[in-house]
Motif scaffolding. Structure first.
Motif, short mmCIF file in Angstrom:
data_model
loop_
_atom_site.label_atom_id
_atom_site.label_comp_id
_atom_site.label_asym_id
_atom_site.label_seq_id
_atom_site.Cartn_x
_atom_site.Cartn_y
_atom_site.Cartn_z
N ASP A 276 0.41 -9.25 37.42
CA ASP A 276 1.81 -9.84 37.34
C ASP A 276 2.68 -9.44 38.49
O ASP A 276 4.03 -9.69 38.28
N ASP A 277 2.28 -8.90 39.56
CA ASP A 277 3.23 -8.34 40.41
C ASP A 277 4.37 -7.30 40.19
O ASP A 277 5.47 -7.37 40.85
N ARG A 278 4.21 -6.43 39.35
CA ARG A 278 4.88 -5.36 39.12
C ARG A 278 4.56 -4.29 39.63
O ARG A 278 3.37 -4.08 40.11
N LEU A 279 5.08 -3.30 39.86
CA LEU A 279 4.93 -1.79 40.56
C LEU A 279 4.95 -0.96 39.35
O LEU A 279 5.77 -0.70 38.49
N ALA A 280 3.49 -0.36 39.01
CA ALA A 280 3.31 0.49 38.08
C ALA A 280 3.04 1.92 38.61
O ALA A 280 2.28 2.04 39.49
N PHE A 281 4.20 2.95 38.23
CA PHE A 281 4.18 4.07 39.00
C PHE A 281 4.43 5.37 38.07
O PHE A 281 5.17 5.21 37.07
N GLY A 282 3.52 6.34 38.36
CA GLY A 282 3.48 7.63 37.28
C GLY A 282 3.36 8.90 38.15
O GLY A 282 2.97 8.91 39.24
N GLY A 283 3.66 9.92 37.18
CA GLY A 283 3.57 11.11 37.84
C GLY A 283 3.43 12.34 36.85
O GLY A 283 3.85 12.14 35.62
N ARG A 284 3.08 13.57 37.35
CA ARG A 284 3.23 14.90 36.28
C ARG A 284 4.48 15.39 36.47
O ARG A 284 5.47 14.92 37.39
N GLY A 285 4.65 16.33 35.82
CA GLY A 285 6.05 17.06 36.12
C GLY A 285 6.67 17.64 34.72
O GLY A 285 7.79 18.31 34.55
N ALA A 286 6.09 16.85 33.65
CA ALA A 286 6.78 17.20 32.31
C ALA A 286 6.27 18.48 31.98
O ALA A 286 5.18 18.71 32.20
N PRO A 287 7.08 19.03 31.28
CA PRO A 287 6.65 20.57 30.59
C PRO A 287 5.57 20.55 29.70
O PRO A 287 5.45 19.50 28.80
N TYR A 288 4.77 21.53 29.80
CA TYR A 288 3.67 21.82 28.76
C TYR A 288 4.55 22.38 27.55
O TYR A 288 5.31 23.17 27.72
N HIS A 289 4.25 22.13 26.32
CA HIS A 289 5.19 22.43 25.12
C HIS A 289 4.25 23.53 24.30
O HIS A 289 3.08 23.61 24.41
N TRP A 391 -8.19 28.51 26.62
CA TRP A 391 -6.91 28.97 27.31
C TRP A 391 -6.75 30.10 26.70
O TRP A 391 -6.95 30.51 25.86
N GLU A 392 -5.55 30.70 27.45
CA GLU A 392 -5.16 32.00 26.95
C GLU A 392 -4.46 31.65 25.59
O GLU A 392 -3.62 30.88 25.51
N PRO A 393 -4.09 32.78 24.83
CA PRO A 393 -3.34 32.60 23.42
C PRO A 393 -1.69 32.20 24.15
O PRO A 393 -1.49 32.93 25.14
N GLU A 394 -1.00 31.86 23.23
CA GLU A 394 0.43 32.05 23.32
C GLU A 394 0.91 33.27 23.50
O GLU A 394 0.54 34.12 22.39
N PRO A 395 2.28 33.72 24.06
CA PRO A 395 2.93 32.94 24.67
C PRO A 395 2.31 32.71 26.26
O PRO A 395 2.91 32.09 27.12
N LEU A 396 1.08 33.22 26.45
CA LEU A 396 0.65 33.26 27.86
C LEU A 396 0.25 32.01 28.39
O LEU A 396 0.68 31.56 29.64
N ARG A 397 -0.26 31.07 27.52
CA ARG A 397 -0.57 29.78 27.72
C ARG A 397 0.71 28.99 28.30
O ARG A 397 0.65 28.44 29.42
N TRP A 398 1.62 29.13 27.56
CA TRP A 398 3.06 28.31 28.00
C TRP A 398 3.62 28.94 29.21
O TRP A 398 4.00 28.02 30.07
N LEU A 399 3.49 30.16 29.49
CA LEU A 399 4.19 30.84 30.51
C LEU A 399 3.22 30.30 31.67
O LEU A 399 4.02 29.92 32.82
N GLY A 400 2.11 30.43 31.69
CA GLY A 400 1.24 30.27 32.88
C GLY A 400 1.14 28.77 33.03
O GLY A 400 1.45 28.19 34.42
#
Length: 420
Positions: A276-289, A391-400
């Motif tokens: 229906d002629d919209r632009l759908a646009f996305g991207g990464r960049g949100a933090p890992y929690h 994946w590495e255990p926390e906090p290494l996973r969050w930091l990496g």
């Protein structure tokens, strides 16, 4: 706010699991992977008792929130596949995934699923000298004139094109697929949260499902299961959709065949022209929690939405009203290698790193072959029974993970300033 794809649908959740039952195959997850697996299993052997268990409703997760790219993209580069598995298996992986785009369109047409499927291919623009260098190193290079004729973004210096991509409406596909599976005898239970997977059983908040084969198909929600916290990291991707754009804008922007589009920056962005002629646009960049947490509040990050609006203005020199903003988690394995497999009655599929619309179909077909014991070309593909390390255990996973996100953003800033 729900995704644009889901907001326009009248979603009436199916009944929950009525209590303990026994089936042949129990599938945890009512997204693409789980539904395609159930669909192809029921088609291969109509006598099988198959149950799909979904915490909310079919298409609630990434299958109803993604960018609508049904593409042959694979997160591991072909050169890496060649080094790991050899030229023949790598070529088979690539060609089979490319052909899967057409398989999704074929099934949608055969089952009467109007998911706005349009196979226009995908164009990846090069808008800086560094991006041009990366574009020239890959297949399908376009010069500036050819790329601009396809997608009239600003500052285009070149690009690459692949025909192996279709734009579609992801939630219509997910909801239609659930109905198609039901027509073939699959039981789809919604509002049924999976609490634990064990060999021969799936424990839910409405009772235990006993099954000969159990399939894990939870993608970004995998880490919420006991014992799976480090299997796939839930990394968030956010999107927006504009109001319909006027014909004058589309005359300049192009995308006449509804080509999907991106560019050669490091931090992924992606878009499509909707039916229906919209632009759908996305991207990464949100933090890992921390702790691989998945929560509804993480679907909205004002800073990322603001970045997406800036990027959209920068790419197309327009500032259209935005109608919807949303987000959700995708599943990322430690080595970025998606996988599908079956061992001791436990099956799985996922880890698509955001490229799962077509790959989930291939996973479903492959799981159906593995479960029924068929020896096919699909069961010999290199991703079958691949095991990514935890994946590495926390906090290494969050930091990496968050350090990698920031470094990726920094690389794009440096390149915009002409730095290596």
């Amino acid at each position: 706010m729900p995704s644009f794809w889901l907001a326009g649908l009248r979603v009436e959740p199916r009944p929950a699991l009525p209590g303990p039952i026994t089936v042949d195959v129990a599938v945890a997850g009512g997204g693409y992977t789980g539904l395609w697996t159930a669909y192809y299993l029921a088609r291969a052997d109509p006598s099988l008792r198959i149950a799909v268990l979904e915490a909310a409703y079919a298409g609630f997760g990434a299958s109803g929130r993604n960018g609508g790219w049904c593409s042959g993209l694979f997160p591991v580069p072909t050169a890496v596949l060649v080094r790991r598995y050899g030229a023949g298996p790598a070529a088979a992986m690539v060609s089979t995934l490319n052909a899967t785009v057409d398989e999704v369109g074929r099934v949608a047409a055969a089952e009467g699923i109007d998911c706005h499927f349009a196979k226009g291919g995908t164009i990846t623009l090069a808008r800086s000298p560094a991006q041009v260098r990366r574009a020239r190193a890959g297949p399908g290079f376009l010069d500036a004139d050819a790329a601009s004729a396809m997608c009239g973004a600003s500052g285009v210096l070149g690009g690459t094109y692949s025909p192996h991509c279709a734009a579609l409406h992801p939630a219509l596909l997910a909801r239609g697929l659930a109905a198609a599976a039901e027509r073939r005898g699959v039981a789809v239970y919604e509002n049924t949260r999976v609490l634990r997977l064990t060999r021969g059983a799936v424990r839910t908040d409405h009772g235990t499902v006993t099954a000969t084969t159990v399939v894990r198909a939870l993608e970004g929600w995998t880490a919420t299961l006991p014992g799976h916290r480090r299997a796939l990291a839930p990394v968030y991707s956010l999107m927006l959709v504009t109001q319909p754009l006027p014909a004058s804008d589309w005359a300049r922007i192009g995308l006449a065949r509804r080509e999907t589009f991106s560019d050669h920056r490091h931090m992924v962005v992606y878009g499509q022209r909707t039916a229906d002629d919209r632009l759908a646009f996305g991207g990464r960049g949100a933090p890992y929690h921390f702790g691989s947490a998945v929560r509804p509040g993480y679907d909205r990050v004002p800073g990322v939405f603001a970045m997406l609006r800036r990027d959209l203005r920068d790419m197309f020199d327009i500032d259209p009203p935005v109608a919807y903003e949303w987000g959700g988690p995708l599943g990322v394995p430690r080595d970025w290698m998606p996988s599908v497999g079956l061992a001791d009655g436990m099956g799985w599929g996922g880890g698509y790193v955001g490229d799962g619309v077509a790959a989930a179909n291939l996973a479903g077909r492959t799981l159906a072959d593995l479960i029924t014991g068929a020896d096919t070309e699909l069961t010999r593909l290199p991703w079958v029974n691949h095991r990514s390390r935890a994946w590495e255990p926390e906090p290494l996973r969050w930091l990496g993970i968050n350090a990698a996100l920031r470094a990726t953003q920094a690389r794009d800033v440096w390149e915009r300033r002409g730095l290596r």
